[in-house]
Design a protein around this motif. Structure first.
Motif, mmCIF file in Angstrom:
data_model
loop_
_atom_site.group_PDB
_atom_site.id
_atom_site.type_symbol
_atom_site.label_atom_id
_atom_site.label_comp_id
_atom_site.label_asym_id
_atom_site.label_seq_id
_atom_site.Cartn_x
_atom_site.Cartn_y
_atom_site.Cartn_z
ATOM 1 N N ALA A 72 -15.787 82.268 117.023
ATOM 2 C CA ALA A 72 -15.710 83.562 116.342
ATOM 3 C C ALA A 72 -14.475 83.637 115.462
ATOM 4 N N GLU A 73 -13.326 83.240 116.021
ATOM 5 C CA GLU A 73 -12.088 83.309 115.234
ATOM 6 C C GLU A 73 -12.126 82.327 114.071
ATOM 7 N N ALA A 74 -12.694 81.135 114.286
ATOM 8 C CA ALA A 74 -12.792 80.154 113.199
ATOM 9 C C ALA A 74 -13.635 80.702 112.044
ATOM 10 N N ASN A 75 -14.755 81.342 112.370
ATOM 11 C CA ASN A 75 -15.604 81.917 111.320
ATOM 12 C C ASN A 75 -14.890 83.030 110.566
ATOM 13 N N LEU A 76 -14.149 83.854 111.283
ATOM 14 C CA LEU A 76 -13.423 84.942 110.616
ATOM 15 C C LEU A 76 -12.305 84.413 109.743
ATOM 16 N N ARG A 77 -11.631 83.351 110.174
ATOM 17 C CA ARG A 77 -10.577 82.761 109.345
ATOM 18 C C ARG A 77 -11.173 82.200 108.046
ATOM 19 N N ARG A 78 -12.352 81.608 108.144
ATOM 20 C CA ARG A 78 -13.012 81.095 106.949
ATOM 21 C C ARG A 78 -13.413 82.247 106.025
ATOM 22 N N ALA A 79 -13.915 83.328 106.630
ATOM 23 C CA ALA A 79 -14.283 84.496 105.826
ATOM 24 C C ALA A 79 -13.065 85.057 105.102
ATOM 25 N N GLN A 80 -11.933 85.107 105.792
ATOM 26 C CA GLN A 80 -10.712 85.598 105.156
ATOM 27 C C GLN A 80 -10.307 84.724 103.970
ATOM 28 N N ALA A 81 -10.420 83.412 104.153
ATOM 29 C CA ALA A 81 -10.057 82.496 103.062
ATOM 30 C C ALA A 81 -10.936 82.723 101.834
ATOM 31 N N VAL A 82 -12.231 82.936 102.071
ATOM 32 C CA VAL A 82 -13.161 83.189 100.960
ATOM 33 C C VAL A 82 -12.789 84.471 100.232
ATOM 34 N N HIS A 83 -12.584 85.538 100.964
ATOM 35 C CA HIS A 83 -12.309 86.829 100.348
ATOM 36 C C HIS A 83 -10.921 86.884 99.727
ATOM 37 N N ALA A 100 -22.422 85.402 98.885
ATOM 38 C CA ALA A 100 -22.128 86.287 100.010
ATOM 39 C C ALA A 100 -21.674 85.491 101.234
ATOM 40 N N ARG A 101 -21.139 84.304 101.008
ATOM 41 C CA ARG A 101 -20.737 83.427 102.113
ATOM 42 C C ARG A 101 -19.690 84.099 103.023
ATOM 43 N N GLY A 102 -18.749 84.824 102.436
ATOM 44 C CA GLY A 102 -17.712 85.462 103.244
ATOM 45 C C GLY A 102 -18.290 86.481 104.209
ATOM 46 N N ILE A 103 -19.220 87.317 103.729
ATOM 47 C CA ILE A 103 -19.851 88.313 104.608
ATOM 48 C C ILE A 103 -20.648 87.613 105.700
ATOM 49 N N ALA A 104 -21.377 86.534 105.322
ATOM 50 C CA ALA A 104 -22.178 85.801 106.304
ATOM 51 C C ALA A 104 -21.294 85.234 107.414
ATOM 52 N N LEU A 105 -20.153 84.679 107.041
ATOM 53 C CA LEU A 105 -19.229 84.135 108.045
ATOM 54 C C LEU A 105 -18.706 85.235 108.963
ATOM 55 N N ARG A 106 -18.455 86.416 108.380
ATOM 56 C CA ARG A 106 -17.982 87.525 109.210
ATOM 57 C C ARG A 106 -19.051 87.933 110.226
ATOM 58 N N VAL A 107 -20.304 88.021 109.784
ATOM 59 C CA VAL A 107 -21.391 88.384 110.696
ATOM 60 C C VAL A 107 -21.531 87.344 111.802
ATOM 61 N N LEU A 108 -21.478 86.075 111.435
ATOM 62 C CA LEU A 108 -21.596 85.018 112.444
ATOM 63 C C LEU A 108 -20.411 85.056 113.406
ATOM 64 N N GLY A 109 -19.240 85.413 112.895
ATOM 65 C CA GLY A 109 -18.071 85.552 113.759
ATOM 66 C C GLY A 109 -18.237 86.677 114.758
ATOM 67 N N LYS A 110 -18.784 87.795 114.300
ATOM 68 C CA LYS A 110 -19.015 88.924 115.210
ATOM 69 C C LYS A 110 -20.039 88.567 116.288
ATOM 70 N N ILE A 111 -21.071 87.849 115.894
ATOM 71 C CA ILE A 111 -22.101 87.458 116.869
ATOM 72 C C ILE A 111 -21.496 86.529 117.920
ATOM 73 N N ALA A 112 -20.691 85.563 117.474
ATOM 74 C CA ALA A 112 -20.040 84.650 118.421
ATOM 75 C C ALA A 112 -19.094 85.414 119.347
ATOM 76 N N ASN A 113 -18.407 86.417 118.816
ATOM 77 C CA ASN A 113 -17.509 87.238 119.616
ATOM 78 C C ASN A 113 -18.285 87.972 120.703
ATOM 79 N N ALA A 114 -19.431 88.554 120.327
ATOM 80 C CA ALA A 114 -20.264 89.277 121.298
ATOM 81 C C ALA A 114 -20.795 88.351 122.384
ATOM 82 N N GLU A 115 -20.969 87.081 122.047
ATOM 83 C CA GLU A 115 -21.469 86.099 123.012
ATOM 84 C C GLU A 115 -20.355 85.460 123.831
ATOM 85 N N GLY A 116 -19.106 85.851 123.557
ATOM 86 C CA GLY A 116 -17.982 85.297 124.297
ATOM 87 C C GLY A 116 -17.509 83.942 123.803
#
Length: 637
Positions: free
Chosen positions: A128-139, A107-123
């Motif tokens: 955040a974008e780096a985590n989402l790009r990694r999630a995209q690569a996984v999926h 579930a690494r891709g989902i985990a990266l997406r969640v961490l990306g959202k949290i980083a986004n909420a924290e500014g």
């Protein structure tokens, strides 16, 4: 919350209750309701597994069902669903802890997406974008288009927060394709809706409307979609409001008010209190500017009731100031503006500019020209906080409009105070910003291709820094230029605070005159005849201008408008060109066709259009054309 989509913007910030309900006054009742609610959640969650809860239940049940399964079985998929549900339930610390434990799982891709959202909420947008790009690569490697589409959704939010609108539009295009491939109708609808905001920021409201129509068409395939449709209608109405109001179109607010009313009906039906408050405020704003003050007050009162947590306190206060100003209550207006200006909790640059404009208008209405000038200059100081590099954040259609409004206000104040040279300088600076505005707005593409528009935005963004430094756009006139303007025969027409103004100069003299209001924001109760045969014209000045622009050879229209805007000092036979500067709302006016004493101006002297007063000395002297030679085949043979 279903696994199929992200929550609507602002969802979860306030309880979903009916609009006119009140919170129970007894804490005992609140405690009893909470206990009964928890018993219901626990009982229901005990009956279903994690996967079923994700498909059919809300986040509270998902958390209980998936947490139980994850603890008992260690199933990474259940952990991923748990992390996302905890994030949506406003438990970022728990969501982060669960996601961290899944980074080495399937579930690494989902985990990266969640961490990306949290980083986004924290500014922390880069992380955040780096985590989402990694999630995209996984999926993408897994061929999982469902999760790819959800990654795209999250990435659009991050790019929007960074004002990277071109990147956001490309992500929207990816999101639509991935959701369509996964047969996820609801996600595909949300993807189209996500394009509305960046498109509105770029002034492409026609394409924004097209994207919204695609989203609503997809929603029509689903039952009980009032919740989503309410947000979509709200976004569309907001997109309409993002386009600055054209001064010559009094019906500007009609469409957005109708869209906000529709959104409000849907939001109330789906019991979304947070959204209801936002729509109440938006309706109040639009109705104030449309002149419907009683209705505006009603919706503002409703917002006061529904915003029981005071999240929108400052926004409500700002609208109270605008309403008070429109009603002529200048004391209340001044009090609120003094309270809000410089308030650290109300520090957005655009908000501060709007407060300075409201305060300046109040001072001007009260005849206090000194205070009005001070407030206008504060607005300019706020506008100057926008960096010269003109990042995407500052290239929004609404921002560009707000940037030049303090200059418009300063011109009006200085002209009324008799400070003519300073008023000319303010007008010239204002025109420089307007020219920059016009040059950097990307023309919408012929098709509704989002990637094509994104490419145009990229091109504009690359050229904006050099444009911002171009002397023609940024240079301020000094004493030498003012003397040159006074010595040059010129006429400038401009729209400031709803009035038509004329600047005229020549032979060392300078005159600035208010020619009257263009009309009220409400629909006019009197129609000027298309042939301009009516005696009364000034109260319908915008209609007179429109009729003249549509039929410049009509002698009645050309004479009536010419009588109003052409000073006698420049309407004479001469070989010296008359310089003409037209403000943006009037740029299409066929000025040469105006008549003085029945004679078209173009027959009296050469006319040269110049972009700014500062440029009058840079225009080569026009020469009379040679006598025309007409060649024709009179006999048709």
């Amino acid at each position: 919350m279903s696994e199929n989509t992200e929550p609507a913007p602002g969802a979860g910030l306030a309880p979903a209750v009916r609009r006119h309900w009140r919170i129970p006054s007894s804490l005992g009742w609140i405690a009893l309701l909470a206990v009964l609610g928890m018993k219901f959640v626990v009982c229901q969650s005990a009956e279903i597994d994690c996967a079923t809860a994700v498909k059919e239940s809300n986040d509270a049940i998902i958390v209980i069902a998936c947490q139980k399964e994850y603890l008992n079985t260690g199933n990474p998929q259940a952990g991923g669903w748990l992390a996302e549900a905890q994030y949506r339930s406003n438990n970022p610390a728990v969501a982060s802890a669960v996601a961290d434990g899944l980074l080495v799982s399937s579930a690494r891709g989902i985990a990266l997406r969640v961490l990306g959202k949290i980083a986004n909420a924290e500014g922390r947008y880069e992380l955040a974008e780096a985590n989402l790009r990694r999630a995209q690569a996984v999926h993408l490697a897994e061929g999982d288009y469902h999760d790819l589409a959800r990654d795209d959704q999250a990435l659009i939010s991050i790019q929007g927060n960074q004002y990277h609108y071109a990147d956001a539009l490309r992500s929207v295009d990816d999101c639509v394709q991935h959701a369509h491939a996964a047969h996820e109708t609801l996600i595909e609808a949300y993807c189209h809706e996500a394009a509305v905001y960046p498109l509105a920021q770029r002034g492409a409201t026609e394409i924004a409307e097209h994207e919204l129509q695609l989203a609503e068409r997809l929603l029509d395939e689903r039952p009980n979609h009032d919740r989503e449709l309410a947000w979509f209608e709200y976004e569309y109405a907001s997109a309409l409001r993002e386009s600055p109001p054209p001064p010559l179109q009094p019906k500007y607010y009609t469409a957005q008010i109708a869209a906000f009313r529709k959104a409000l009906q849907l939001a109330e039906r789906s019991q979304q209190l947070t959204l209801v408050v936002g729509i109440d405020l938006s309706l109040a704003y639009s109705l104030i500017h449309a002149g419907a003050l009683a209705e505006a007050a009603h919706y503002l009162d409703e917002a006061d009731i529904n915003d029981h947590t005071d999240v929108k306190h400052n926004d409500r206060l700002r609208l109270r100031a605008e309403l008070a100003l429109s009603r002529g209550d200048l004391a209340t207006t001044r009090k609120i503006c003094d309270e809000l200006y410089g308030n650290p909790d109300f520090d957005d640059t655009i908000d501060q500019i709007e407060i300075t404009l409201i305060a300046a208008r109040a001072a001007l209405a009260g005849g206090d020209l000194v205070s009005a000038e001070a407030w206008a200059r504060r607005g300019i100081a706020e506008a100057h906080k926008i960096p010269a590099e003109q990042r995407d954040a500052e290239l929004r259609a609404w921002t560009l409009s707000n940037y030049h409004e303090p200059y418009e206000m300063l011109f009006s104040v200085l002209a009324r105070a008799g400070k003519l040279d300073e008023a000319v300088q303010a007008f010239d600076q204002w025109q420089g910003h307007m020219m920059f505005d016009a040059l950097i707005r990307p023309e919408p593409p012929a098709s509704f291709d989002l990637r094509q528009l994104a490419a145009r935005i990229d091109s504009m963004h690359q050229s904006s820094p050099s444009l911002a430094r171009n002397p023609m756009l940024s240079t301020e006139p000094g004493d030498v230029q003012i003397a040159q303007i006074r010595a040059t025969e010129l006429v400038a027409l401009l729209v400031a605070n709803g009035d038509l103004w004329r600047i005229a100069s020549g032979a060392g003299q300078l005159e600035i005159r208010d020619l009257g209001p263009l009309g009220s924001a409400a629909e006019p109760d009197h129609q000027v005849a298309a042939d301009c045969s009516e005696d009364s014209t000034t109260r319908d000045l915008h209609q007179l201008i429109e009729h003249f622009a549509a039929a410049p050879t009509n002698p009645t229209c050309a004479s009536k408008l010419g009588e109003l805007v052409l000073p006698d000092a420049v309407a004479h036979v001469s070989e010296v060109p008359l310089r003409v500067v037209l403000d943006a709302p009037l740029v299409d006016m066929p000025f040469a066709a105006l008549r003085h004493a029945g004679t078209p101006l173009v027959k009296l002297r050469p006319i040269v259009r110049v972009p700014r007063l500062f440029e009058v000395g840079c225009v080569a002297r026009a020469r009379r054309p040679a006598p025309p030679v007409i060649v024709a085949d009179a006999d048709g043979n």
